[in-house]
Scaffold this motif. Structure first.
Motif, PDB file in Angstrom:
ATOM      1  N   GLN A  31       0.796  -1.308   0.058  1.00 46.64           N
ATOM      2  CA  GLN A  31      -0.043   0.086  -0.040  1.00 46.64           C
ATOM      3  C   GLN A  31       0.852   1.311  -0.197  1.00 46.64           C
ATOM      4  N   THR A  32       1.781   1.372   0.814  1.00 45.98           N
ATOM      5  CA  THR A  32       2.804   2.675   0.937  1.00 45.98           C
ATOM      6  C   THR A  32       3.904   2.513   0.167  1.00 45.98           C
ATOM      7  N   GLY A  33       4.406   1.435  -0.111  1.00 48.17           N
ATOM      8  CA  GLY A  33       5.739   1.412  -0.882  1.00 48.17           C
ATOM      9  C   GLY A  33       6.948   1.339  -0.052  1.00 48.17           C
ATOM     10  N   ILE A  34       6.629   1.548   1.358  1.00 49.34           N
ATOM     11  CA  ILE A  34       7.834   1.679   2.422  1.00 49.34           C
ATOM     12  C   ILE A  34       8.071   0.065   2.842  1.00 49.34           C
TER      13      ILE A  34
ATOM     14  N   ALA B  34       0.116  20.376  -5.027  1.00 49.49           N
ATOM     15  CA  ALA B  34      -0.262  20.227  -3.609  1.00 49.49           C
ATOM     16  C   ALA B  34      -1.180  19.344  -3.277  1.00 49.49           C
ATOM     17  N   GLU B  35      -2.079  18.957  -4.190  1.00 53.24           N
ATOM     18  CA  GLU B  35      -3.062  17.939  -3.902  1.00 53.24           C
ATOM     19  C   GLU B  35      -2.525  16.711  -3.970  1.00 53.24           C
TER      20      GLU B  35
ATOM     21  N   GLU C 174      -0.082  11.791  -1.411  1.00 54.65           N
ATOM     22  CA  GLU C 174       0.955  10.682  -1.483  1.00 54.65           C
ATOM     23  C   GLU C 174       1.239  10.488   0.021  1.00 54.65           C
ATOM     24  N   LEU C 175       1.223  11.565   1.016  1.00 50.61           N
ATOM     25  CA  LEU C 175       1.599  11.573   2.613  1.00 50.61           C
ATOM     26  C   LEU C 175       0.351  10.756   3.112  1.00 50.61           C
ATOM     27  N   GLU C 176      -0.688  10.879   2.622  1.00 48.92           N
ATOM     28  CA  GLU C 176      -1.980  10.061   3.216  1.00 48.92           C
ATOM     29  C   GLU C 176      -1.906   8.467   2.621  1.00 48.92           C
ATOM     30  N   ARG C 177      -1.184   8.302   1.585  1.00 44.07           N
ATOM     31  CA  ARG C 177      -1.275   6.891   1.078  1.00 44.07           C
ATOM     32  C   ARG C 177      -0.163   6.201   1.912  1.00 44.07           C
TER      33      ARG C 177
ATOM     34  N   LEU D 204       1.233  11.398   7.020  1.00 42.25           N
ATOM     35  CA  LEU D 204       0.610  12.750   7.273  1.00 42.25           C
ATOM     36  C   LEU D 204       0.402  12.939   8.902  1.00 42.25           C
ATOM     37  N   THR D 205       1.171  13.960   9.255  1.00 43.23           N
ATOM     38  CA  THR D 205       0.721  14.485  10.562  1.00 43.23           C
ATOM     39  C   THR D 205      -0.529  15.458  10.686  1.00 43.23           C
ATOM     40  N   ARG D 206      -1.148  15.569  11.626  1.00 46.02           N
ATOM     41  CA  ARG D 206      -2.279  16.339  11.869  1.00 46.02           C
ATOM     42  C   ARG D 206      -1.858  17.907  11.531  1.00 46.02           C
ATOM     43  N   GLN D 207      -0.747  18.382  12.016  1.00 46.62           N
ATOM     44  CA  GLN D 207      -0.238  19.763  11.487  1.00 46.62           C
ATOM     45  C   GLN D 207      -0.017  19.779  10.118  1.00 46.62           C
ATOM     46  N   ASP D 208       0.789  18.787   9.636  1.00 49.59           N
ATOM     47  CA  ASP D 208       0.937  18.964   8.113  1.00 49.59           C
ATOM     48  C   ASP D 208      -0.482  18.926   7.188  1.00 49.59           C
ATOM     49  N   GLU D 209      -1.219  18.286   7.614  1.00 50.92           N
ATOM     50  CA  GLU D 209      -2.690  18.017   6.993  1.00 50.92           C
ATOM     51  C   GLU D 209      -3.210  19.519   7.206  1.00 50.92           C
ATOM     52  N   ILE D 210      -3.363  20.196   8.331  1.00 49.72           N
ATOM     53  CA  ILE D 210      -3.858  21.513   8.233  1.00 49.72           C
ATOM     54  C   ILE D 210      -3.049  22.488   7.617  1.00 49.72           C
ATOM     55  N   ILE D 211      -1.701  22.375   7.388  1.00 49.16           N
ATOM     56  CA  ILE D 211      -0.835  23.257   6.639  1.00 49.16           C
ATOM     57  C   ILE D 211      -1.153  23.033   5.047  1.00 49.16           C
ATOM     58  N   LEU D 212      -1.258  21.793   4.848  1.00 50.30           N
ATOM     59  CA  LEU D 212      -1.349  21.594   3.240  1.00 50.30           C
ATOM     60  C   LEU D 212      -2.955  21.914   2.665  1.00 50.30           C
TER      61      LEU D 212
END
Length: 511
Positions: free
Chosen positions: A110-113, A367-368, A373-376, A380-388
């Motif tokens: 799912q993540t590729g990590i 940006a979208e 990509e961060l969600e996948r 994605l942190t809550r702070q990064d989500e708000i900023i993006l």
């Protein structure tokens, strides 16, 4: 150790376990990568830090509460397979892949990590039938006949027996294969976290005054009574939403989260007074720099505990402003990065005029895509989500509001002007926050002077990540003056303590 130190220990262990040599092999082979066992009371953040660690280390995370599993789901289901030994065909039993191991592979797909943490919670509370499987898992990093994928680090968590009747002790053979970390509750560490998470200021100030109520588990004739860090955080979020809806959190509501009658009653009374003082002393007016002699006299005549509540009200309002400044500054900085990329796509055409090879819609798409990509990857942190999301909203506005260009560079100039409005809004917010901070210090000086109340204000500012960031970036002369005095006083007290220790040692030696 406290949860903050435990988190750092786990991060350091992960860094060591995932370090590779020049040939790409792990420097510590999988067989020597001891599973990490976190042991500590419930509700202090053991599970929560795993998500934080995974995102900060940019690795995957698969988390399971093992008490929800049976032996079959953990090991896999048996099936019969025929094979040949020495020319003779025999039937043997094998197992399907464990649900837990399969989840690790699914996460990789799912993540590729390809590296991550396999977190098993309540490891020492498994059923009797599953206990041998867990011992095999910790000792050999396998479920049934399935190995944990290379690059995945096992972290487990459990509770001491005094908190859970179904706890099973590990034998020495198992413990000798683990990296065991004992964790305990610590209010000071939690307070740092609370400020960053935006915990309700009434909760922080109450626990600052009643530290003994931060974490308490007691057995009474009516059963277990408890208050935990998890309970305070969940209650805080509920109170904040309740207040936004115009509702009041009373004792009955509070006791649903803080399941300790005395503490719930005490906090309910404190919360009521907290809101009462906010109105009685005109805190909002003070923050705007408006107060008179009557207010000062009323404050001075109040008891010391009321003074501390007023200080906590100031800290709560300031914390909201500091946090919003940080988020808005981060948003504008991130938006600028996208617009910088947009500008760099402008190249010189044959006529010498700028020719647009990229539009603002392209940056919106970027940006979208970054957000998805961060969600996948689940990074994605809550702070990064708000900023993006703020960046995406701004780019959408820019896209809708841009004029139809009469010249090829008009779109860029229009976007530049719209961005300047965002930068101006940031500057206005910074100025308003600085003025509010100055008003608070001015009032504190008028009402209390150099007192314990001022020390309380400085101490809370120092404990808040966002206030430290703001003051470091934009300064505050009054803060620096009083903080310097506080540091001098603390150093003086430390020297006195050292002298007392030396004197005590000398006295012992003389005897």
């Amino acid at each position: 150790m406290d949860i903050k130190r435990a988190k750092q220990e786990i991060k350091d262990s992960i860094e060591a376990y995932l370090a590779k040599d020049e040939f790409g092999a792990y420097r510590i082979p999988a067989i020597r990568q001891r599973p990490i066992l976190l042991m500590g009371p419930p509700g202090i953040g053991k599970t929560q830090i795993m998500d934080q660690i995974a995102k900060e280390c940019r690795i995957g995370l698969v988390a399971y509460t093992i008490t929800h599993h049976t032996r079959q789901s953990a090991m896999g289901l048996p099936f019969i397979r025929e094979t040949s030994y020495g020319g003779k065909t025999v039937s043997i039993t094998e197992y399907t892949m464990s649900e837990i191991i399969a989840s690790v592979y699914e996460k990789i797909e799912q993540t590729g990590i390809r590296e991550g943490i396999l977190f098993i919670d309540e490891i020492n509370c498994v059923s009797e039938t599953l206990a041998p499987t867990m011992l095999q898992f910790l000792q050999g990093k396998t479920f049934g006949n399935q190995q944990v994928p290379e690059g995945w680090i096992i972290v487990a968590a459990g509770n001491p027996p005094e908190y859970n009747k179904s706890v099973r002790d590990f034998d020495v053979v198992t413990l000798d294969r683990l990296k065991k970390i004992d964790v305990e509750e610590h209010f000071g560490v939690w307070k740092e976290y609370a400020y960053r998470q935006g915990i309700h200021p009434a909760v922080i100030s109450y626990l600052e005054l009643r530290k003994q109520n931060f974490y308490k588990v007691e057995t009474t004739v009516d059963g277990k009574c408890f208050a935990t860090a998890r309970g305070w955080e969940d209650l805080s979020q509920f109170i904040q939403v309740y207040e936004s809806l115009g509702k009041k959190a009373d004792r009955e509501v509070i006791s649903q989260y803080i399941q300790h009658p005395r503490i719930a009653r005490d906090f309910a009374n404190y919360l009521e007074l907290y809101h009462k003082y906010q109105a009685d002393y005109g805190v909002e007016d003070i923050l705007r720099g408006k107060w008179n002699t009557a207010v000062l006299q009323k404050v001075k005549a109040a008891a010391f505990d009321e003074h501390l509540k007023i200080v906590s009200l100031f800290n709560g309002k300031l914390s909201e402003l500091f946090t919003e400044c940080f988020l808005f500054d981060s948003y504008v900085t991130r938006l600028y990065e996208y617009l910088l990329h947009y500008r760099d796509q402008l190249t010189e055409g044959e006529s010498g005029r700028s020719r647009i090879h990229s539009s603002i819609e392209d940056e919106l798409y970027r940006a979208e895509k970054d957000l998805k990509e961060l969600e996948r990857k689940e990074l994605l942190t809550r702070q990064d989500e708000i900023i993006l999301k703020r960046v995406i909203a701004a780019l959408e506005r820019f896209s809708l509001n841009k004029r139809t260009p009469a010249a090829e560079n008009t779109e860029f100039e229009t976007v530049k002007a719209m961005f300047q409005k965002e930068a101006d809004a940031r500057e206005a917010l910074i100025i308003r926050t600085s003025e509010t901070l100055t008003h608070v210090f001015d009032f504190m000086e008028d009402a209390f002077g150099e007192s314990q109340e001022m020390v309380a204000l400085i101490t809370e500012l120092n404990a808040n990540y966002y206030s430290v960031w703001f003051i470091k970036e934009y300064g505050c002369d009054q803060y620096f003056r009083y903080n310097k005095g506080l540091l001098f006083q603390e150093r003086h007290q430390a020297i006195v303590r050292e002298m007392d220790d030396v004197e005590e040692l000398l006295n012992i030696g003389l005897k």
